[in-house]
Each structure stands twice: as structure tokens, then as C-alpha cells.
Design a protein around this motif. Structure first.
Motif, mmCIF file in Angstrom:
data_model
loop_
_atom_site.group_PDB
_atom_site.id
_atom_site.type_symbol
_atom_site.label_atom_id
_atom_site.label_comp_id
_atom_site.label_asym_id
_atom_site.label_seq_id
_atom_site.Cartn_x
_atom_site.Cartn_y
_atom_site.Cartn_z
ATOM 1 N N THR A 91 0.842 -1.210 0.000
ATOM 2 C CA THR A 91 0.000 0.000 0.000
ATOM 3 C C THR A 91 0.874 1.256 0.000
ATOM 4 O O THR A 91 0.404 2.331 -0.361
ATOM 5 N N GLU A 92 2.132 1.111 0.396
ATOM 6 C CA GLU A 92 3.051 2.260 0.393
ATOM 7 C C GLU A 92 3.828 2.405 -0.922
ATOM 8 O O GLU A 92 4.444 3.444 -1.172
ATOM 9 N N ASN A 93 3.790 1.377 -1.756
ATOM 10 C CA ASN A 93 4.569 1.436 -3.007
ATOM 11 C C ASN A 93 4.007 2.430 -4.037
ATOM 12 O O ASN A 93 4.674 2.760 -5.016
ATOM 13 N N TRP A 94 2.798 2.961 -3.779
ATOM 14 C CA TRP A 94 2.252 4.013 -4.660
ATOM 15 C C TRP A 94 3.109 5.268 -4.617
ATOM 16 O O TRP A 94 2.989 6.135 -5.477
ATOM 17 N N LYS A 95 3.951 5.373 -3.584
ATOM 18 C CA LYS A 95 4.832 6.549 -3.472
ATOM 19 C C LYS A 95 5.927 6.548 -4.538
ATOM 20 O O LYS A 95 6.655 7.522 -4.675
ATOM 21 N N ARG A 96 6.074 5.468 -5.262
ATOM 22 C CA ARG A 96 7.155 5.368 -6.267
ATOM 23 C C ARG A 96 6.776 6.097 -7.562
ATOM 24 O O ARG A 96 5.598 6.345 -7.806
ATOM 25 N N PRO A 97 7.777 6.393 -8.403
ATOM 26 C CA PRO A 97 7.474 7.078 -9.667
ATOM 27 C C PRO A 97 6.537 6.252 -10.544
ATOM 28 O O PRO A 97 6.617 5.015 -10.554
ATOM 29 N N ALA A 98 5.680 6.943 -11.303
ATOM 30 C CA ALA A 98 4.696 6.269 -12.173
ATOM 31 C C ALA A 98 5.391 5.291 -13.125
ATOM 32 O O ALA A 98 4.873 4.200 -13.393
ATOM 33 N N LYS A 99 6.553 5.672 -13.595
ATOM 34 C CA LYS A 99 7.283 4.827 -14.552
ATOM 35 C C LYS A 99 7.557 3.438 -13.950
ATOM 36 O O LYS A 99 7.456 2.416 -14.633
ATOM 37 N N GLY B 15 -1.491 -4.086 2.486
ATOM 38 C CA GLY B 15 -0.939 -3.480 3.692
ATOM 39 C C GLY B 15 -1.574 -4.171 4.874
ATOM 40 O O GLY B 15 -2.788 -4.402 4.893
ATOM 41 N N SER B 16 -0.754 -4.554 5.833
ATOM 42 C CA SER B 16 -1.266 -5.334 6.953
ATOM 43 C C SER B 16 -2.236 -4.525 7.824
ATOM 44 O O SER B 16 -3.251 -5.054 8.282
ATOM 45 N N ARG B 17 -1.942 -3.262 8.032
ATOM 46 C CA ARG B 17 -2.861 -2.439 8.848
ATOM 47 C C ARG B 17 -4.210 -2.307 8.162
ATOM 48 O O ARG B 17 -5.260 -2.435 8.787
ATOM 49 N N GLN B 18 -4.157 -2.063 6.849
ATOM 50 C CA GLN B 18 -5.393 -1.944 6.069
ATOM 51 C C GLN B 18 -6.189 -3.258 6.172
ATOM 52 O O GLN B 18 -7.405 -3.252 6.319
ATOM 53 N N GLU B 19 -5.480 -4.382 6.135
ATOM 54 C CA GLU B 19 -6.122 -5.700 6.214
ATOM 55 C C GLU B 19 -6.820 -5.895 7.564
ATOM 56 O O GLU B 19 -7.937 -6.407 7.631
ATOM 57 N N ILE B 20 -6.159 -5.462 8.625
ATOM 58 C CA ILE B 20 -6.743 -5.621 9.971
ATOM 59 C C ILE B 20 -7.979 -4.726 10.116
ATOM 60 O O ILE B 20 -9.020 -5.162 10.626
ATOM 61 N N ILE B 21 -7.873 -3.482 9.641
ATOM 62 C CA ILE B 21 -9.031 -2.567 9.711
ATOM 63 C C ILE B 21 -10.195 -3.159 8.925
ATOM 64 O O ILE B 21 -11.342 -3.180 9.385
ATOM 65 N N ASN B 22 -9.881 -3.678 7.743
ATOM 66 C CA ASN B 22 -10.901 -4.294 6.904
ATOM 67 C C ASN B 22 -11.596 -5.450 7.637
ATOM 68 O O ASN B 22 -12.823 -5.581 7.598
ATOM 69 N N SER B 23 -10.802 -6.263 8.315
ATOM 70 C CA SER B 23 -11.363 -7.392 9.059
ATOM 71 C C SER B 23 -12.315 -6.902 10.157
ATOM 72 O O SER B 23 -13.421 -7.431 10.319
ATOM 73 N N ILE B 24 -11.895 -5.876 10.883
ATOM 74 C CA ILE B 24 -12.728 -5.372 11.985
ATOM 75 C C ILE B 24 -14.028 -4.761 11.444
ATOM 76 O O ILE B 24 -15.100 -4.930 12.038
ATOM 77 N N LYS B 25 -13.938 -4.117 10.294
ATOM 78 C CA LYS B 25 -15.158 -3.563 9.679
ATOM 79 C C LYS B 25 -16.153 -4.681 9.344
ATOM 80 O O LYS B 25 -17.353 -4.533 9.560
ATOM 81 N N ASN C 268 -12.059 -14.145 15.422
ATOM 82 C CA ASN C 268 -12.793 -13.437 14.373
ATOM 83 C C ASN C 268 -11.882 -12.508 13.571
ATOM 84 O O ASN C 268 -11.997 -12.425 12.347
ATOM 85 N N ILE C 269 -10.993 -11.802 14.258
ATOM 86 C CA ILE C 269 -10.087 -10.917 13.499
ATOM 87 C C ILE C 269 -9.269 -11.757 12.511
ATOM 88 O O ILE C 269 -9.163 -11.413 11.340
ATOM 89 N N SER C 270 -8.746 -12.890 12.956
ATOM 90 C CA SER C 270 -7.979 -13.775 12.052
ATOM 91 C C SER C 270 -8.838 -14.258 10.883
ATOM 92 O O SER C 270 -8.402 -14.250 9.733
ATOM 93 N N ASN C 271 -10.062 -14.675 11.199
ATOM 94 C CA ASN C 271 -10.938 -15.262 10.175
ATOM 95 C C ASN C 271 -11.254 -14.307 9.040
ATOM 96 O O ASN C 271 -11.424 -14.737 7.905
ATOM 97 N N PHE C 272 -11.369 -13.028 9.356
ATOM 98 C CA PHE C 272 -11.778 -12.080 8.317
ATOM 99 C C PHE C 272 -10.597 -11.322 7.700
ATOM 100 O O PHE C 272 -10.783 -10.375 6.947
ATOM 101 N N LEU C 273 -9.393 -11.772 7.987
ATOM 102 C CA LEU C 273 -8.242 -11.277 7.217
ATOM 103 C C LEU C 273 -8.290 -11.939 5.835
ATOM 104 O O LEU C 273 -8.996 -12.937 5.655
ATOM 105 N N ASN D 118 5.052 -3.461 6.878
ATOM 106 C CA ASN D 118 3.580 -3.585 6.791
ATOM 107 C C ASN D 118 3.122 -4.879 6.120
ATOM 108 O O ASN D 118 2.130 -4.913 5.400
ATOM 109 N N PHE D 119 3.865 -5.962 6.373
ATOM 110 C CA PHE D 119 3.512 -7.267 5.793
ATOM 111 C C PHE D 119 3.048 -8.228 6.889
ATOM 112 O O PHE D 119 3.794 -8.501 7.829
ATOM 113 N N LEU D 120 1.847 -8.703 6.817
ATOM 114 C CA LEU D 120 1.332 -9.793 7.664
ATOM 115 C C LEU D 120 1.616 -9.620 9.162
ATOM 116 O O LEU D 120 1.895 -10.609 9.851
ATOM 117 N N ILE D 121 1.518 -8.399 9.666
ATOM 118 C CA ILE D 121 1.932 -8.174 11.061
ATOM 119 C C ILE D 121 1.111 -8.987 12.069
ATOM 120 O O ILE D 121 1.624 -9.396 13.091
#
Ligand code: IPE
Ligand code: IPE
Ligand code: MG
Length: 230
Positions: free
Chosen positions: A58-66, A132-142, A155-160, A182-185
């Protein structure tokens, strides 16, 4: 001897390798893809059931478009070239991450490859794309909230994205860097971690086999006591 079921890899160092070879970062990505093919075959040979590959964070978007566009192009070509091989070798492809913001055609190809390899059984390759692992955890909680379920570990594990597969036994990070990025934390709490000095394009099947052999010698405690104290 216990065979690892799930190996996760942070395939780092492509860019630096390309520059070191007096070519480009993108040249490194191209070579890195060749390594991926070899390691998938090596994992099959060792009867690994799940291989999770960190391809785009999720952080690799910071790289150049090329560079981002080149990575998308490589992925696109990989799917086109490998589709028959994946079917023949009984490989299941699953995406972990959120590919909503990926180019339309690439997204369709990714969805298609997931669909047509869905029943395959030899090995499951989790491709971490815009992961992104944080994004994945937030998604699971939602999801848990939406279903009005309890917030607990199960439940948090199940919905990752990895909810239906075992946690990694081994994490490998190439590229001479010791961080998780930010990988599989959530999933890594008791994973054996191997940091490798080599850049990803230099990583070989033998390096991979060596790590598996070293893993087999480790006594995993999971917070309990070592045998000699039992
Ligand atoms: C590959 O390595 C990882 C991807 C994001 C595709 P890098 O591109 O991070 O290479 P280095 O770490 O800059 O050398
Ligand atoms: C991690 O590598 C992401 C992938 C391998 C896809 P990075 O190169 O993005 O990590 P940092 O920025 O060095 O921590
Ligand atoms: Mg890097």
C-alpha cells in the motif's frame, strides 16, 4: 521432520540489484520475476502448500509512475504467459490486498486467473497486491462490525485475507534489510524469520532449500517451554 506449510516472502532488492548491474531499477524487477518462477517450482518440489509473495505494498504508490506502470506491465505479461502453466501445474492463485485501484484490464485478468485456478490444489500462491497489513486488519474489523460479531482473536484472524489458511511458518526477506514493512503483522507472531543479504534477483533455489533445512532444526515454542524443561 516437520515440513513448513506456509512460506511468506518479502521479495526485496530488485531496484538496487538493477542499479548495481549498471542497468535500471526496472531491469531488476524484470530479473526478479524470473526468480519468482524458480521459487514457485522449488516450493512445489518441497511440498509447500501456501506461498505468499509480497509484490506491491500500500506504500509502493509513493514510487514514480514509470516504475509502478512497469510493475503492472510485468504482472500483466506474467498472467498472459503463465496461465496455461498454472493450470497444468495445478497452482491456485489468490490475491491478498485491495486491487480496486488497479488498471481495469489488469484487474480483469487478475480476477480471471483467480477464477480459473480456484479448484487447483498442488499449491496456493497468495499474491500480495496493494497489500498493507494495517489496512487488512481494519478491513477485518469492519466486516466483524457489519456482522455484529464479537471482536476477538479468532474473528479478526478469520476475516483477514488469509482467514482460511494457516499462519506462515517461515518469513523470508531478501535485500539485506531487517524490517517487516507492513507485511502480515498479525499473522507473523510466531513465524520464524530469515533475513537474507542477497538481493531478490540473486536469490536461488538452493538458498530457499537451505532456509527450509534450517527451519526444520528449530524448536518452536509458541510461548510454551522447551522440551528439556517439560
Ligand atoms: C522489489 O524490490 C519490491 C517491490 C516493491 C516490487 P524493490 O523495488 O523495493 O528494490 P529495492 O529495495 O529498492 O532495491
Ligand atoms: C516491501 O519492500 C514491499 C515489497 C517487497 C513489495 P519495500 O522496498 O517497499 O520496503 P521498504 O520501503 O524498504 O521498507
Ligand atoms: Mg525495497
Amino acid at each position: 521432520m516437520i515440513i513448513p506449510k506456509h512460506i511468506a516472502i518479502i521479495m526485496d532488492g530488485n531496484g538496487r540489484w538493477g542499479i548495481k548491474k549498471k542497468k535500471s531499477r526496472n531491469f531488476g524487477h524484470k530479473k526478479g520475476l524470473i526468480t519468482v518462477g524458480g521459487i514457485i517450482n522449488a516450493a512445489i518440489k518441497k511440498n509447500i502448500k501456501y506461498l505468499t509473495l509480497f509484490i506491491f505494498s500500500t506504500e509502493n504508490w509513493k514510487r514514480p509512475a514509470k516504475e509502478i506502470n512497469y510493475l503492472f506491465k510485468l504482472l500483466n505479461n506474467y498472467i498472459d504467459n503463465e496461465v496455461n502453466n498454472l493450470i497444468k501445474k495445478d497452482i491456485k492463485i489468490k490475491v491478498i490486498g485491495n486491487i480496486k485501484s488497479f488498471p481495469k484490464i489488469l484487474k480483469a485478468k487478475i480476477k480471471n486467473i483467480e477464477q480459473i485456478t480456484k479448484q487447483n490444489q498442488k499449491i496456493q500462491i497468495n499474491m500480495a497486491l496493494n497489500y498493507g497489513s494495517r489496512q487488512e486488519i481494519i478491513n477485518s474489523i469492519k466486516i466483524i462490525n457489519k456482522k455484529s460479531l464479537k471482536i476477538n482473536e479468532k474473528n479478526i484472524s478469520n476475516f483477514l485475507y488469509t482467514g482460511d489458511i494457516p499462519e506462515p511458518d517461515i518469513l523470508i526477506r531478501t535485500g539485506n534489510t531487517k524490517r517487516i514493512s507492513n507485511f502480515l503483522i498479525w499473522q507473523l507472531i510466531y513465524t520464524e524469520i530469515f533475513f537474507v543479504k542477497k538481493m531478490w534477483p540473486e536469490f536461488t533455489k538452493n538458498d530457499f532449500y537451505q532456509i527450509i533445512n534450517n527451519y526444520k532444526k528449530i524448536k518452536r515454542n509458541f510461548g510454551g517451554l522447551n522440551d528439556k524443561f517439560d
